[in-house]
Design a protein around this motif. Structure first.
Motif, mmCIF file in Angstrom:
data_model
loop_
_atom_site.group_PDB
_atom_site.id
_atom_site.type_symbol
_atom_site.label_atom_id
_atom_site.label_comp_id
_atom_site.label_asym_id
_atom_site.label_seq_id
_atom_site.Cartn_x
_atom_site.Cartn_y
_atom_site.Cartn_z
ATOM 1 N N LEU A 129 0.872 -1.218 0.010
ATOM 2 C CA LEU A 129 -0.180 -0.072 0.124
ATOM 3 C C LEU A 129 1.010 1.136 -0.014
ATOM 4 O O LEU A 129 0.304 2.190 -0.578
ATOM 5 N N ALA A 130 1.869 1.168 0.692
ATOM 6 C CA ALA A 130 2.922 2.301 0.878
ATOM 7 C C ALA A 130 3.422 2.459 -0.438
ATOM 8 O O ALA A 130 3.701 3.801 -1.045
ATOM 9 N N ILE A 131 3.862 1.618 -1.131
ATOM 10 C CA ILE A 131 4.301 1.690 -2.692
ATOM 11 C C ILE A 131 3.787 1.964 -3.523
ATOM 12 O O ILE A 131 3.843 3.046 -4.266
ATOM 13 N N ARG A 132 2.289 1.621 -3.471
ATOM 14 C CA ARG A 132 1.298 2.032 -4.272
ATOM 15 C C ARG A 132 1.098 3.474 -4.189
ATOM 16 O O ARG A 132 1.228 4.295 -5.202
ATOM 17 N N ASP A 133 1.019 4.082 -3.027
ATOM 18 C CA ASP A 133 0.966 5.635 -2.860
ATOM 19 C C ASP A 133 2.009 6.214 -3.224
ATOM 20 O O ASP A 133 1.781 7.466 -3.616
ATOM 21 N N VAL A 134 3.264 5.901 -3.512
ATOM 22 C CA VAL A 134 4.194 6.980 -3.889
ATOM 23 C C VAL A 134 4.491 6.708 -5.602
ATOM 24 O O VAL A 134 5.277 7.536 -5.835
ATOM 25 N N LEU A 135 3.891 5.721 -6.154
ATOM 26 C CA LEU A 135 3.906 5.407 -7.690
ATOM 27 C C LEU A 135 3.002 6.560 -8.255
ATOM 28 O O LEU A 135 1.750 6.756 -7.896
ATOM 29 N N ARG A 136 3.511 7.144 -9.183
ATOM 30 C CA ARG A 136 2.577 8.012 -10.070
ATOM 31 C C ARG A 136 1.598 7.121 -10.843
ATOM 32 O O ARG A 136 2.005 6.021 -11.043
ATOM 33 N N PRO A 137 0.515 7.585 -11.233
ATOM 34 C CA PRO A 137 -0.558 6.726 -11.916
ATOM 35 C C PRO A 137 0.313 6.153 -13.251
ATOM 36 O O PRO A 137 0.966 6.958 -13.724
ATOM 37 N N GLY A 138 0.231 4.736 -13.427
ATOM 38 C CA GLY A 138 1.038 4.189 -14.396
ATOM 39 C C GLY A 138 2.557 3.779 -13.961
ATOM 40 O O GLY A 138 2.998 3.122 -14.761
#
Length: 252
Positions: A129-138
């Motif tokens: 979840l933390a990783i998802r939140d720091v990734l830009r869309p795409g």
């Protein structure tokens, strides 16, 4: 090697004497070539390397002008990383994924065994979840994990892992690993290092979680990361999965 929700890192990364010899016992980092190629493939201009250790990969990317953030809970390993060429171009963060400051990157990487140190489902999900939140869309997450069916741990013993290395400014050091227990998907093992200059013996206990392809795929999808591809690790054909997961534009 347990770099999960806790800030505590294993002795092999946190003990200054072991951190100082880590690269000497693992000098061939050709395993990072595939990750560097994927940075090119995906056109990533910014990379977060989780569990960056002594910073080898982060510094390689920084040398190419990539914006790099190296995240590591072991302060002793970060101290080593900061002595390397190009380290001044890396943003080093002491901590874990749950303590990241606000940021956005194109690519998140977890090389070597990092993805397997999250032992519980809670640790793994919170980290994803933390990783998802720091990734830009795409944006993408790339990581490797050993295939449980290959049972790599069967060769984690002194006979197969013993090394005797003459380390610069340290002297000769002997090192090896032994499995101490296997419980379902958890493998427990101990590193032993003998420093010949003063006779010191330092051990470090580690644990890895071996998840199946189905388990990992499900866990990624549950946090809004779609599995784009699953590849072979070029340096360990048939023994590892290399996951490429992409952040969906709409997440729950």
């Amino acid at each position: 090697m347990n770099r999960g929700i806790s800030l505590m890192a294993d002795e092999i990364f946190e003990n200054p004497r072991l951190a100082d010899i880590y690269d000497s016992f693992d000098p061939d980092r050709s395993d990072l070539d595939a990750y560097e190629s994927m940075v090119n493939e995906f056109g990533a201009n910014s990379v977060l390397d989780i569990g960056c250790g002594t910073g080898t990969f982060a510094c390689r990317l920084a040398a190419r002008g990539i914006e790099v953030i190296g995240l590591e809970p072991a302060e002793a390993s970060l101290k080593v990383a900061k002595t390397k060429h190009w380290s001044d171009r890396v943003r080093w963060i002491h901590g874990n994924a749950l303590e990241l400051p606000p940021l956005k990157v194109d690519l998140v990487t977890m090389t070597a065994n990092v993805a397997q140190v999250f032992l519980t489902e809670e640790e793994w999900k919170e980290t994803l979840l933390a990783i998802r939140d720091v990734l830009r869309p795409g944006g993408r997450l790339v990581f490797e994990t050993r295939k449980p069916e290959s049972q790599a741990w069967q060769k984690w013993d002194r006979e197969n892992t013993y090394q005797r290395v003459d380390v610069f400014n340290c002297g000769v050091v002997e090192g090896w690993v032994d499995v101490t227990d296997v419980q379902d998907s958890l493998v427990f093992f101990r590193w032993t290092y003998v420093f010949e200059n003063d006779g010191a013996i330092i051990t470090s206990d580690s644990t890895l979680r071996f998840r199946s392809l189905k388990e990992i795929t499900k866990s990624l999808r549950e946090v809004g990361l779609s599995v784009e591809d699953v590849r072979e690790a070029p340096d360990r054909p048939g023994r590892e999965y290399v996951f490429i997961a992409r952040r969906q534009t709409d997440v729950y």
